[in-house]
Design an enzyme around this catalytic site. Structure first.
Site, PDB file in Angstrom:
ATOM      1  CB  CYS A 140      -0.916  -0.014   1.224  1.00  0.00           C
ATOM      2  SG  CYS A 140      -1.858   1.498   1.442  1.00  0.00           S
ATOM      3  CB  CYS A 238      -6.132  -1.062   7.334  1.00  0.00           C
ATOM      4  SG  CYS A 238      -6.016  -0.995   5.539  1.00  0.00           S
TER       5      CYS A 238
END
Length: 403
Positions: A140, A238
């Site tokens: 990410c 997440c």
RNA sequence: UGGGUUAUGGUGUAACGGCAGCACUACAGAUUUUGAUUCUGUCUGUCUAGGUUCGAAUCCUAGUAACCCAA
């Protein structure tokens, strides 16, 4: 429709409008020509990025806060799951926004669910299906978060982007920007930043790199956010807030469980030890959750997706002294000379081990001076020269030994 | 179907007739912006039915089951 953005009015006089894929700013009247420049600060709502934002603000930067929504977390777990997660939930947005409002700078929410999902989540799933162990945070950072930030920074005329990572960025005399460990050794996050390229690094500020966590906690108090100071660290993927990545894979890949169950646990000689739940649900070095009692602790030493086989061994079988690392990103230098010494980390929170680096066509061969434990394909290897990140890459799958 | 051996937690194993212990697994905490690792803690057991004995996992009898040898 203006679907990608939610505009939350803060106190700035500036007006931001989304027009046909471009982010346009209508100049504010009281535009103060900040000496330090304008910075787009990624705010998760947690203590670190909040304090970082306030620090920059105090230092005279013109701060614009931005919270990125990467994942609709209500859809990934049951809605009743009350567990706090480090990012992406409403409380976090509110916390971030509150701080911005109180200190007089604008704050936005940026919805990057689509690009995040397309890349990070698909990569995550693909890697597990390929028998590797991905690190989605690294992916990410490398491919989504920084690019998304910089794109908006450019659109808004920001000089810099900033995050709450514990790491430093410096410029070398060779002109290159490089990452250095944060001075708080227990919080150093340079490991997760190895993939950042020069154009990103040159524009990035990491205000926390020269602070210790305890100081940040104190500052959170001093800024008047005691509850923030008490807030837990986030510690799960997440998009998997219930911390069950196996369950996530099952929900994500139709029929996966049925397809892969019943493969064999074998020892290093190939002897069958038992049955497992499917190779994607294991990771090299794993001990817990194997559901197999051998009288001695057993560790996963190898995953062979082709035959749905998981190889088990004892702790010593996890040792290895060399590995191949691909998808290299060099940071401190443009490249290296063969044999260069490096303190190499093979996982986050790894002390690192001394090694020599040898380049080959697409990557780096790493030879450790002494055995390291649990080299896991798919994980990131990061090379350090002292406190500085030389570069990093992804640990490749070792060729299957046919013994 | 004849002879022998064995039966202890989820698994593998200890306990001269005297408080059923160990390892592994599982579970729970701690740690951790990935997966793991690591650390701390917790649970669960004497095949069934009789008998001997102050006292039985241990000795005796029968049953049941498994394994081995014979066939």
């Amino acid at each position: 429709m203006v679907e990608g953005w939610m505009y939350l009015p803060a106190v700035s006089a500036s007006t931001f409008v989304w027009i046909s894929g471009q982010f346009v700013i209508f100049a504010s009247k009281n535009f103060d020509m900040s000496k330090k420049g304008k910075v787009l600060m990624a705010m998760s709502g947690g203590i670190d990025s909040t304090v970082a934002a306030l620090m920059l603000h105090d230092e005279g930067y013109e701060v614009v806060g931005i919270t990125m929504k990467t994942w609709d977390y209500a859809s990934s777990v049951g809605v009743n799951n009350k567990k706090e997660t480090g990012c992406c939930n409403l409380d976090s947005f509110n916390d971030a926004r509150m701080a911005a409002v109180e200190h007089g700078f604008p704050h936005f929410i940026l919805d990057i669910r689509e690009e995040f999902g397309d890349f990070v989540i698909e990569n995550f799933v693909d890697e597990y299906l390929a028998g590797r162990t991905p690190n989605p945070c690294v992916m990410c950072n490398t491919h989504i978060k920084w690019r998304a930030l910089l794109k908006r920074a450019d659109a808004m005329g920001c000089d810099f982007i900033a995050t709450g990572h514990y790491a430093q960025i410096h410029q070398h005399s060779n002109g290159r920007y490089f990452i250095r460990k944060g001075i708080d050794d227990t919080k150093d996050q340079s490991y997760v930043l190895w993939g950042l390229q020069q154009d990103l690094l040159s524009r990035t500020l990491l205000p926390l790199g020269t602070y210790h966590k305890k100081d940040i906690r104190q500052m959170a108090h001093d800024y008047g956010y005691p509850e923030l100071a008490k807030k837990n660290e986030s510690y799960e993927i997440c998009f998997v807030p219930d911390n069950d990545y196996r369950g996530f894979l099952k929900r994500r890949v139709e029929g996966l469980e049925e397809k892969v169950q019943g493969g064999y646990f074998v020892d290093k000689t190939g002897k069958i030890l038992g049955q497992h739940k499917g190779y994607p649900f294991y990771t090299v070095g794993q001990r817990k959750g194997l559901d197999i009692a051998l009288g001695k602790p057993a560790f996963v030493t190898q995953i062979i997706p082709e035959t749905n086989t998981v190889v088990l061994g004892d702790e010593a079988d996890l040792n290895g002294s060399n590995m191949q690392v691909g998808k290299i990103n060099w940071i401190k230098y443009e490249g290296i000379t063969d044999g260069m010494e490096s303190l190499t980390k093979i996982r986050y929170k790894d002390k690192g081990a001394l090694s020599n680096l040898y380049t080959y066509e697409n990557g780096v061969n790493v030879r450790f001076y002494e055995d390291v434990k649990g080299i896991a394909p798919g994980q990131s290897a990061v090379f350090y020269e002292g406190e500085d990140v030389i570069g990093g890459g992804i640990i490749q799958r070792q060729p299957i030994e046919t013994t």
